[in-house]
Design an enzyme around this catalytic site. Structure first.
Site, PDB file in Angstrom:
ATOM      1  N   SER A 128       0.830  -1.191   0.000  1.00 23.26           N
ATOM      2  CA  SER A 128       0.000   0.000   0.000  1.00 23.26           C
ATOM      3  C   SER A 128       0.878   1.260   0.000  1.00 23.26           C
ATOM      4  O   SER A 128       1.674   1.446  -0.917  1.00 23.26           O
ATOM      5  CB  SER A 128      -0.967  -0.048   1.193  1.00 23.26           C
ATOM      6  OG  SER A 128      -2.014   0.883   1.054  1.00 23.26           O
ATOM      7  N   ASP A 183      -8.678  -4.520  -6.676  1.00 22.62           N
ATOM      8  CA  ASP A 183      -8.037  -3.586  -5.750  1.00 22.62           C
ATOM      9  C   ASP A 183      -7.904  -2.235  -6.451  1.00 22.62           C
ATOM     10  O   ASP A 183      -7.053  -2.050  -7.323  1.00 22.62           O
ATOM     11  CB  ASP A 183      -6.670  -4.109  -5.310  1.00 22.62           C
ATOM     12  CG  ASP A 183      -6.068  -3.288  -4.182  1.00 22.62           C
ATOM     13  OD1 ASP A 183      -6.570  -2.173  -3.909  1.00 22.62           O
ATOM     14  OD2 ASP A 183      -5.087  -3.756  -3.566  1.00 22.62           O
ATOM     15  N   HIS A 196      -8.296  -4.880  -1.183  1.00 24.92           N
ATOM     16  CA  HIS A 196      -7.007  -4.317  -0.756  1.00 24.92           C
ATOM     17  C   HIS A 196      -6.440  -5.066   0.449  1.00 24.92           C
ATOM     18  O   HIS A 196      -5.383  -4.713   0.959  1.00 24.92           O
ATOM     19  CB  HIS A 196      -7.163  -2.830  -0.432  1.00 24.92           C
ATOM     20  CG  HIS A 196      -5.865  -2.095  -0.277  1.00 24.92           C
ATOM     21  ND1 HIS A 196      -4.872  -2.115  -1.234  1.00 24.92           N
ATOM     22  CD2 HIS A 196      -5.384  -1.326   0.739  1.00 24.92           C
ATOM     23  CE1 HIS A 196      -3.850  -1.380  -0.828  1.00 24.92           C
ATOM     24  NE2 HIS A 196      -4.133  -0.895   0.365  1.00 24.92           N
TER      25      HIS A 196
END
EC number: 3.1.1.74
Length: 214
Positions: A128, A183, A196
């Site tokens: 991320s 995602d 995610h």
């Protein structure tokens, strides 16, 4: 009573001596400082956690990646080091998806490993916002330091689309960007969906890639 106690003690001692010695397993949790506290290994994994995650490795997929890599290559050969950075929500809003000063700190850490461990294979990874930190740290590194990076692997990469599916400055053959279907952050947004999460289940995929390059 004394006789019985002596017999019991002897039996326990004999049983203990006959038991196999179990090898101590080094497990990677939400915090790992194996380079800063233990120095060089054959492979040094530098990992940046996702936004608001705990420690310096996060809950997932950092620990899964570190443990799977140790299981594949041998714990004695791998040093896992989490990257110290704020991982704040606002950090995602910076140009390039991560604070410039924290990317500089990560870049310094990569250079430190390259300098102190001339024979080590360096792996950089992140999830991320941590993936964005990988992008920004690597792209600003010197050519000599980038050449020392054996593999770069990111998960749920917030900069995948912005950087054209690559980590700037790192050869495509050394790069793996892992994104779950659906995602949205991998599509250039900061919209968080269920897709995610769950990247720990894809640690094996990352390890296959890394093992082939170290």
């Amino acid at each position: 009573m004394q006789f019985s106690l002596s017999i019991a003690t002897a039996i326990l001692a004999a049983t203990a001596s006959a038991m196999p010695v179990l090898e101590t397993r080094q497990t990677v949790g939400t915090t790992a400082n194996e380079f800063t506290s233990g120095g060089c290994k054959d492979v040094v994994l530098l990992y940046a956690r996702g936004t608001t995650q705990a420690g310096n490795m996060g809950q997932e997929p950092g620990p899964e990646l570190g443990n799977a890599l140790k299981a594949r290559l041998g714990a004695a050969r791998v040093a896992v080091q989490g990257v110290a950075y704020s991982a704040s929500l606002l950090g995602n809003l910076n140009p390039g998806g991560a604070p410039a000063n924290e990317a500089t700190s990560f870049r310094t850490l990569i250079g430190q490993v390259a300098s102190q461990c001339p024979n080590a294979r360096i792996v950089v990874s992140g999830y991320s916002q941590g993936a964005a930190l990988v992008h920004r740290a690597v792209e600003g590194a010197t050519a000599a330091v980038r050449a020392r990076i054996a593999a770069g692997v990111t998960f749920g990469d917030t900069q995948k689309q912005q950087d054209g599916g690559r980590i700037p400055g790192l050869d495509a053959s050394k790069t793996l960007i892992i994104c779950n279907t659906g995602d949205r952050v991998c599509e250039g947004t900061l919209i968080i969906t269920a897709a995610h999460s769950g990247y720990g289940a894809r640690a094996g995929e990352a390890v296959d890639f890394i093992a082939a390059r170290v």
